[in-house]
Design a protein around this motif. Structure first.
Motif, mmCIF file in Angstrom:
data_model
loop_
_atom_site.group_PDB
_atom_site.id
_atom_site.type_symbol
_atom_site.label_atom_id
_atom_site.label_comp_id
_atom_site.label_asym_id
_atom_site.label_seq_id
_atom_site.Cartn_x
_atom_site.Cartn_y
_atom_site.Cartn_z
ATOM 1 N N ILE A 120 0.819 -1.224 0.000
ATOM 2 C CA ILE A 120 0.000 0.000 0.000
ATOM 3 C C ILE A 120 0.850 1.271 0.000
ATOM 4 C CG2 ILE A 120 -2.086 -1.093 0.898
ATOM 5 C CD1 ILE A 120 -1.450 0.182 3.643
ATOM 6 N N GLY A 121 1.856 1.279 -0.831
ATOM 7 C CA GLY A 121 2.655 2.481 -1.026
ATOM 8 C C GLY A 121 3.759 2.708 -0.023
ATOM 9 N N SER A 122 3.989 1.764 0.892
ATOM 10 C CA SER A 122 5.046 1.909 1.894
ATOM 11 C C SER A 122 6.060 0.781 1.752
ATOM 12 C CB SER A 122 4.456 1.885 3.309
ATOM 13 O OG SER A 122 3.637 3.009 3.531
ATOM 14 N N LYS A 123 7.310 1.105 1.925
ATOM 15 C CA LYS A 123 8.399 0.150 1.771
ATOM 16 C C LYS A 123 8.271 -0.978 2.790
ATOM 17 C CE LYS A 123 13.453 -0.167 2.158
ATOM 18 N NZ LYS A 123 13.599 -1.055 0.985
ATOM 19 N N VAL A 124 8.444 -2.206 2.323
ATOM 20 C CA VAL A 124 8.457 -3.366 3.214
ATOM 21 C C VAL A 124 9.825 -3.433 3.886
ATOM 22 C CG1 VAL A 124 8.323 -5.878 3.346
ATOM 23 C CG2 VAL A 124 6.738 -4.615 1.879
ATOM 24 N N VAL A 125 9.859 -3.341 5.211
ATOM 25 C CA VAL A 125 11.117 -3.309 5.949
ATOM 26 C C VAL A 125 11.493 -4.663 6.520
ATOM 27 C CG1 VAL A 125 10.877 -0.856 6.486
ATOM 28 C CG2 VAL A 125 9.954 -2.566 8.077
ATOM 29 N N SER A 126 10.545 -5.557 6.572
ATOM 30 C CA SER A 126 10.739 -6.932 7.005
ATOM 31 C C SER A 126 9.544 -7.696 6.450
ATOM 32 C CB SER A 126 10.789 -7.012 8.534
ATOM 33 O OG SER A 126 10.934 -8.342 8.985
ATOM 34 N N GLU A 127 9.632 -9.007 6.342
ATOM 35 C CA GLU A 127 8.521 -9.741 5.749
ATOM 36 C C GLU A 127 7.195 -9.362 6.401
ATOM 37 O OE1 GLU A 127 7.009 -14.282 4.708
ATOM 38 O OE2 GLU A 127 8.386 -13.955 6.383
ATOM 39 N N GLY A 128 6.268 -8.842 5.577
ATOM 40 C CA GLY A 128 4.953 -8.501 6.077
ATOM 41 C C GLY A 128 4.911 -7.313 7.008
ATOM 42 N N VAL A 129 5.897 -6.424 6.956
ATOM 43 C CA VAL A 129 5.930 -5.282 7.878
ATOM 44 C C VAL A 129 6.210 -4.000 7.100
ATOM 45 C CG1 VAL A 129 6.993 -4.237 9.915
ATOM 46 C CG2 VAL A 129 6.785 -6.736 9.757
ATOM 47 N N ILE A 130 5.370 -3.000 7.304
ATOM 48 C CA ILE A 130 5.620 -1.647 6.823
ATOM 49 C C ILE A 130 5.541 -0.709 8.023
ATOM 50 C CG2 ILE A 130 4.734 -2.116 4.501
ATOM 51 C CD1 ILE A 130 2.162 -0.626 5.306
ATOM 52 N N LEU A 131 5.949 0.541 7.829
ATOM 53 C CA LEU A 131 5.994 1.487 8.935
ATOM 54 C C LEU A 131 5.245 2.769 8.591
ATOM 55 C CD1 LEU A 131 9.785 1.180 9.851
ATOM 56 C CD2 LEU A 131 7.875 -0.034 10.912
ATOM 57 N N TYR A 132 4.494 3.280 9.581
ATOM 58 C CA TYR A 132 3.848 4.585 9.503
ATOM 59 C C TYR A 132 4.250 5.386 10.742
ATOM 60 C CZ TYR A 132 0.276 3.392 5.903
ATOM 61 O OH TYR A 132 -0.384 3.054 4.752
ATOM 62 N N PRO A 133 4.253 6.701 10.681
ATOM 63 C CA PRO A 133 4.431 7.509 11.894
ATOM 64 C C PRO A 133 3.115 7.582 12.672
ATOM 65 C CG PRO A 133 4.232 8.944 9.984
ATOM 66 C CD PRO A 133 4.203 7.537 9.452
ATOM 67 N N PHE A 134 2.986 6.791 13.698
ATOM 68 C CA PHE A 134 1.706 6.618 14.384
ATOM 69 C C PHE A 134 1.130 7.923 14.924
ATOM 70 C CE2 PHE A 134 2.327 1.870 15.768
ATOM 71 C CZ PHE A 134 2.118 1.478 14.465
ATOM 72 N N LYS A 135 1.891 8.599 15.757
ATOM 73 C CA LYS A 135 1.334 9.772 16.432
ATOM 74 C C LYS A 135 1.067 10.936 15.474
ATOM 75 C CE LYS A 135 3.160 8.674 21.042
ATOM 76 N NZ LYS A 135 1.851 8.408 21.670
ATOM 77 N N PRO A 136 1.980 11.281 14.562
ATOM 78 C CA PRO A 136 1.683 12.377 13.637
ATOM 79 C C PRO A 136 0.442 12.143 12.784
ATOM 80 C CG PRO A 136 4.036 11.944 13.648
ATOM 81 C CD PRO A 136 3.399 10.845 14.438
ATOM 82 N N LEU A 137 0.139 10.881 12.477
ATOM 83 C CA LEU A 137 -1.037 10.579 11.665
ATOM 84 C C LEU A 137 -2.313 10.440 12.495
ATOM 85 C CD1 LEU A 137 0.373 8.005 9.066
ATOM 86 C CD2 LEU A 137 -0.258 10.401 8.676
ATOM 87 N N GLY A 138 -2.204 10.500 13.812
ATOM 88 C CA GLY A 138 -3.384 10.349 14.665
ATOM 89 C C GLY A 138 -3.936 8.942 14.682
ATOM 90 N N LEU A 139 -3.051 7.945 14.520
ATOM 91 C CA LEU A 139 -3.494 6.549 14.469
ATOM 92 C C LEU A 139 -3.752 6.000 15.865
ATOM 93 C CD1 LEU A 139 -1.053 5.101 11.784
ATOM 94 C CD2 LEU A 139 -3.324 6.104 11.454
ATOM 95 N N CYS A 140 -4.683 5.067 15.939
ATOM 96 C CA CYS A 140 -5.003 4.447 17.222
ATOM 97 C C CYS A 140 -3.775 3.783 17.822
ATOM 98 C CB CYS A 140 -6.126 3.430 17.041
ATOM 99 S SG CYS A 140 -6.671 2.644 18.576
ATOM 100 N N ALA A 141 -2.942 3.172 16.999
ATOM 101 C CA ALA A 141 -1.767 2.466 17.514
ATOM 102 C C ALA A 141 -0.767 3.420 18.161
ATOM 103 C CB ALA A 141 -1.094 1.670 16.399
ATOM 104 N N GLY A 142 -0.906 4.724 17.942
ATOM 105 C CA GLY A 142 -0.068 5.710 18.595
ATOM 106 C C GLY A 142 -0.712 6.325 19.821
ATOM 107 N N LEU A 143 -1.789 5.733 20.268
ATOM 108 C CA LEU A 143 -2.554 6.257 21.401
ATOM 109 C C LEU A 143 -1.748 6.283 22.692
ATOM 110 C CD1 LEU A 143 -5.259 6.970 22.862
ATOM 111 C CD2 LEU A 143 -5.827 4.536 22.747
#
Length: 307
Positions: free
Chosen positions: A240-263
């Motif tokens: 989905i447009g993000s580099k795969v950094v490990s098998e089945g893993v991509i990274l987003y900036p949780f808190k800047p995006l307001g994601l639940c995982a950054g809660l």
């Protein structure tokens, strides 16, 4: 890019009140939060503490927000947060969280304090939608002065726990309707061009780019691979447009995006992404993948704490 032909709004113009009202009028209830979620939570009262942490009122519809807590809560134990249904249409996030409570949670009694919010967005759950009734995405709204009641209520629930939370796992899905409905709707709402993308076939994780914890992510992926297949990268090495950094893993900036995982400020945090539309996965397999991910995440976090 392509011109957005979504049936609400004018291409290139963000929605106003009239467009949001038209969009809302098109939303239909397809399933029951009371039947699918509240009835299951009620049956858990003999084994767990159940807490109403808020209420959502949308027109004539009212939804109590429910959380399930360890009965043997102890201040000296680490806390684990499990959230599901932040996007209401992502079914296995909700049912996976409930299945975990029904089948696996008691194995961790006396080892962790467990807090589970199985359906953060009940209005959207009933309508199989990504947004709430205000056309706001709760999973971009975990921030101060949140525009989403769903997000604000969960933030209030979690705030008193502070840094006692060592693990937060947020259960999601990536579905074919992301491309057929939700991304076109987002572009239309914001008056932007629609940019098509590929839907990955399989399970993957989204970690925090500011705290990746790749060994943790790897342990969860390896466990889930025994239950369902892991999404491969596309020809650009991305999911989905993000580099795969490990098998089945991509990274987003949780808190800047307001994601639940950054809660929280948990050391270990991740978002699961199950693909329910795959011909290689059944609904039960999707639920099992979510449960396996939760258990693997907890086992890893507890193992690190024991070192």
């Amino acid at each position: 890019m392509s011109e957005n032909t979504y049936p609400v709004g004018t291409p290139g113009q963000p929605w106003g009140g009239a467009e949001r009202a038209l969009w809302l009028s098109r939303q239909t209830r397809h399933r029951s939060y009371a039947t699918d979620v509240l009835s299951v939570v009620e049956r858990l009262r003999d084994r767990f503490d159940v807490q109403q942490y808020g209420q959502l009122d949308y027109g004539e519809d009212s939804y109590p927000l429910m959380a399930v807590r360890s009965r043997d809560w102890r201040e000296d134990l680490p806390t684990v947060l499990v959230t599901g249904g932040v996007h209401g249409y992502e079914t296995s996030g909700v049912h996976g969280a409930l299945q975990f409570l029904q089948t696996e949670a008691e194995r961790y009694a006396g080892r962790v304090n467990l807090l589970v919010a199985p359906c953060v967005s009940p209005w959207a759950y009933e309508r199989i939608h990504r947004w709430n009734a205000d056309a706001v995405d709760p999973n971009r709204s975990f921030r101060e002065d949140s525009p989403a009641g769903e997000s604000a209520a969960l933030m209030r629930l979690v705030a008193p726990l502070g840094d006692s939370i060592v693990l937060h796992i947020d259960l999601h899905e990536t579905t074919d309707t992301d491309e057929s409905e939700f991304r076109p709707a987002l572009a239309a709402r914001d008056g932007k061009p629609y940019e098509p993308d590929l839907i990955p076939d399989g399970f993957y994780l989204v970690g925090d780019s500011e705290n990746p914890q790749l060994e943790f992510q790897k342990a969860v992926v390896e466990a889930v691979a025994k239950v369902t297949h892991i999404a491969p990268p596309d020809d650009q090495g991305e999911i989905i447009g993000s580099k795969v950094v490990s098998e089945g893993v991509i990274l987003y900036p949780f808190k800047p995006l307001g994601l639940c995982a950054g809660l929280t400020n948990a050391r270990f945090a991740t978002t699961t992404e199950v693909y329910p539309d795959s011909p290689r996965a059944t609904p039960q397999q999707c639920n099992d993948a979510q449960v396996t991910a939760v258990c693997a995440a907890m086992d890893f976090a507890l193992g690190q704490a024991a070192r």
